[in-house]
Design a protein around this motif. Structure first.
Motif, PDB file in Angstrom:
ATOM      1  N   ASN A  19      -0.283   7.623   2.727  1.00  0.00           N
ATOM      2  CA  ASN A  19       0.406   7.038   1.576  1.00  0.00           C
ATOM      3  C   ASN A  19       0.071   7.847   0.327  1.00  0.00           C
ATOM      4  OD1 ASN A  19       1.508   5.497  -0.432  1.00  0.00           O
ATOM      5  ND2 ASN A  19       0.751   3.552   0.377  1.00  0.00           N
ATOM      6  N   TRP A  21       0.491   7.298  -2.643  1.00  0.00           N
ATOM      7  CA  TRP A  21       0.042   6.462  -3.762  1.00  0.00           C
ATOM      8  C   TRP A  21      -1.450   6.621  -3.999  1.00  0.00           C
ATOM      9  CZ3 TRP A  21      -3.339   2.437  -4.630  1.00  0.00           C
ATOM     10  CH2 TRP A  21      -3.118   1.666  -5.766  1.00  0.00           C
ATOM     11  N   VAL A  24      -1.775  10.270  -5.702  1.00  0.00           N
ATOM     12  CA  VAL A  24      -0.921  10.522  -6.870  1.00  0.00           C
ATOM     13  C   VAL A  24      -1.416   9.719  -8.069  1.00  0.00           C
ATOM     14  CG1 VAL A  24       1.392  10.234  -7.835  1.00  0.00           C
ATOM     15  CG2 VAL A  24       1.108  11.160  -5.520  1.00  0.00           C
ATOM     16  N   THR A  25      -1.762   8.444  -7.849  1.00  0.00           N
ATOM     17  CA  THR A  25      -2.190   7.591  -8.957  1.00  0.00           C
ATOM     18  C   THR A  25      -3.465   8.101  -9.628  1.00  0.00           C
ATOM     19  OG1 THR A  25      -1.155   5.666  -7.910  1.00  0.00           O
ATOM     20  CG2 THR A  25      -2.797   5.243  -9.617  1.00  0.00           C
ATOM     21  N   TYR A 136       1.257  18.522  -6.373  1.00  0.00           N
ATOM     22  CA  TYR A 136       2.220  17.432  -6.185  1.00  0.00           C
ATOM     23  C   TYR A 136       3.491  17.950  -5.510  1.00  0.00           C
ATOM     24  CZ  TYR A 136       5.423  13.635  -7.496  1.00  0.00           C
ATOM     25  OH  TYR A 136       6.341  12.616  -7.484  1.00  0.00           O
ATOM     26  N   ARG A 144      10.402  12.295  -1.547  1.00  0.00           N
ATOM     27  CA  ARG A 144       9.208  11.537  -1.949  1.00  0.00           C
ATOM     28  C   ARG A 144       8.773  11.904  -3.372  1.00  0.00           C
ATOM     29  NH1 ARG A 144       4.839  10.940   2.769  1.00  0.00           N
ATOM     30  NH2 ARG A 144       4.880   8.754   2.187  1.00  0.00           N
ATOM     31  N   GLN A 145       9.028  13.148  -3.790  1.00  0.00           N
ATOM     32  CA  GLN A 145       8.752  13.503  -5.182  1.00  0.00           C
ATOM     33  C   GLN A 145       9.530  12.594  -6.126  1.00  0.00           C
ATOM     34  OE1 GLN A 145       9.546  17.678  -5.845  1.00  0.00           O
ATOM     35  NE2 GLN A 145       8.350  18.269  -4.041  1.00  0.00           N
ATOM     36  N   PHE A 148       8.228   8.912  -6.055  1.00  0.00           N
ATOM     37  CA  PHE A 148       6.942   8.654  -6.692  1.00  0.00           C
ATOM     38  C   PHE A 148       6.897   9.119  -8.145  1.00  0.00           C
ATOM     39  CE2 PHE A 148       5.674   7.895  -2.397  1.00  0.00           C
ATOM     40  CZ  PHE A 148       4.623   7.001  -2.495  1.00  0.00           C
ATOM     41  N   VAL A 151       5.616   6.290 -10.222  1.00  0.00           N
ATOM     42  CA  VAL A 151       4.173   6.107 -10.064  1.00  0.00           C
ATOM     43  C   VAL A 151       3.424   7.128 -10.908  1.00  0.00           C
ATOM     44  CG1 VAL A 151       2.258   6.158  -8.411  1.00  0.00           C
ATOM     45  CG2 VAL A 151       4.460   5.148  -7.752  1.00  0.00           C
TER      46      VAL A 151
END
Length: 529
Positions: A19, A21, A24-25, A136, A144-145, A148, A151
């Motif tokens: 995932n 997330w 990235v977060t 990234y 998916r870029q 997200f 996010v």
């Protein structure tokens, strides 16, 4: 030069990294922290130590220059090691930089030491930004870029919120409730920041994936030295140009003050008059290589170094991919109007952003609102960040619905008209809770107008080849404009007070709005060559 313009086949992109997330977060939360510390928190720190507004805005803008020239750091990241290793290494160094700022609070010459550590932190952060963005793009498929992107933006805003609200409120709590001195309070707060940032670094060290496209390239003999020489020459040219223009502007202002004495609205120009010592210092800054006034060494000769470094930069860039990218960017049709837009569109809002926290903190007798750090952290930090998040979402929706051509004027006005609220606050000094509404509306307007600004820079980047480099150049020029505006804001406010500063800001918004009459705007940009 163009790392992200390389088009990899879809099947080569990693599709099973867990995932995103989870990495990235924290990546983009941590990306926002150093920038917020330098641009938003540091001015409040120096204000508590009694540093004048002109010095605060000048030096915090100068130490933030690495973000303006980070496009030149790209080759070092591209040609040496992997993006993952760059991220983890620079994040560890950022922790040390934040701790350096914290312990500088207890040093005799805290301002000089803390600025040095802030500059080092900015340098490592700018380098980390390049690696983070490249990582990234290498870690996620295009689908998916896009998925997200929200996010990413939210994580960045939360990182800024952590600094401008939580850390500032904590500093106020320690000083008010625990009776810490400003030095002890801010040292404790910055140590907390370093612990939080370091915890994120440790988590990413364990969880950051290893995408198969993120591989160390084969070494290119001599290329690192060439890149280093180009970068130093260009950065040196930028600094020489800054100090040359600074002295020339001070001489010009001095002559205007002697000639006219005062100006309508602004009043007496006595703050523009240079003392004999200041005049001599500017002469040394322009024409003397090294001098020793009063027993201390001083570097100078900016006007002499400028043409030499400019010529050297040209020779080192000539017939290189980087030079071609710059030549094609500045060779675009109507580039003069585009550059005027980049220079003026955000100028007035950037000036307000630099002075607003100082206005809120300053004493009533000096024209400020005399708010506590806890109040500034809540009203200007929390509500301001919520406002810019709401404005960014709303601005993006308006552009997507109406198109940039139809939406530009309303969004530009939404960005600049809320500055009138700060003028009203400087004149009337309303109750403190009212500042929450002022901060929210101002930052929401900024978020709305900034959405149009970013969309237009993306359009400019796609008018020809070298799209990635053109976007980096455009955004770099934009950041450089923001830092220059920050320096100008301190000079105007120090000389003419808060009320006249906010009046001047409204007039300085006019050139940026008028550029919308001349810049090229096409709803469907031409494909790259």
């Amino acid at each position: 030069v163009e790392p992200t313009s390389v088009q990899y086949p879809r099947e080569e992109l990693p599709e099973n990294l867990g995932n995103p997330w989870w990495f990235v977060t924290p990546l983009y939360f941590m990306q926002a922290v150093p920038a917020a510390l330098v641009n938003d928190v540091a001015p409040l720190i120096y204000k508590e130590f009694g540093v004048d507004n002109a010095s605060i805005t000048r030096w915090t803008s100068l130490v933030a220059l690495p973000w303006a020239v980070k496009m030149f750091f790209g080759p070092f990241v591209e040609l040496n090691s992997t993006r993952r290793k760059w991220i983890l290494a620079t994040q560890a160094l950022i922790v040390l930089g934040i701790l350096g700022v914290a312990f500088a609070m207890q040093m005799p010459h805290f301002a000089a030491f803390s600025l040095a550590f802030l500059g080092i932190t900015a340098l490592f952060s700018a380098t980390c930004d390049i690696a983070t963005d490249g990582f990234y793009l290498m870690s996620l498929s295009r689908e998916r870029q896009a998925a997200f992107a929200g996010v990413l933006t939210t994580a960045s805003r939360l990182g800024r919120l952590f600094c401008t609200s939580i850390l500032v409120m904590l500093a106020g709590f320690l000083e008010k409730e625990r009776h810490f001195s400003p030095a002890a309070g801010w040292m404790s707060v910055l140590c907390v920041c370093a612990v939080v940032y370091g915890s994120g670094r440790m988590m990413l060290g364990l969880s950051l994936p290893k995408p198969k496209l993120d591989i160390a390239p084969p070494p290119v003999p001599g290329e690192n030295f060439k890149n280093l020489a180009r970068t130093l020459a260009i950065v040196g040219t930028a600094f020489a140009a800054y100090f040359t223009l600074q002295s020339l502007l001070r001489f010009t202002a001095n002559e205007i003050a002697h000639s006219v004495g005062s100006l309508p609205l602004l009043g007496d120009l006595k703050g523009w008059v240079l003392t004999p010592d200041a005049m001599a210092a500017d002469v040394r800054q322009l024409f003397v290589f090294v001098s020793r006034p009063g027993g201390s060494w001083q570097l100078g000769g900016a006007a002499i170094f400028l043409p030499v470094l400019g010529w050297l930069s040209y020779k080192l860039m000539h017939r290189t991919p980087t030079g071609e990218a710059f030549a094609s960017f500045f060779g675009q049709s109507k580039i003069g109007y585009v550059l005027a837009f980049i220079l003026f569109y955000r100028m007035s809002e950037a000036m307000v952003g630099k002075i607003a926290p100082l206005f809120l903190k300053d004493d009533r007798i000096k024209g400020g609102m005399q708010m506590t750090l806890e109040q500034i952290g809540f009203y200007n930090g929390t509500l301001g960040v919520l406002g810019i998040m709401a404005g960014g979402i709303l601005g993006g929706l308006i552009v997507s619905k109406l198109g940039l051509r139809r939406a530009f004027w309303p969004l530009a006005l939404a960005m600049h008209l809320p500055n009138l609220l700060y003028l009203w606050a400087a004149i009337t000094h309303p109750p403190i809770p009212t500042i929450g509404l002022v901060a929210f509306v101002d930052q929401m307007g900024y978020g709305i107008g900034f959405a149009a600004y970013m969309v237009y820079l993306m359009y400019v980047a796609q008018r020809a080849s070298f799209r990635t480099s053109h976007y980096a150049i455009a955004t770099g020029l934009g950041v450089l404009t923001i830092q220059t505006s920050g320096i100008l804001s301190g000079i105007i406010q120090t000389n003419f007070g808060y009320v006249n500063f906010f009046i001047a800001v409204m007039f300085l918004a006019i050139p940026g709005i008028l550029t919308l009459l001349f810049i090229p705007i096409e709803e469907r940009p031409a494909p790259a060559a």
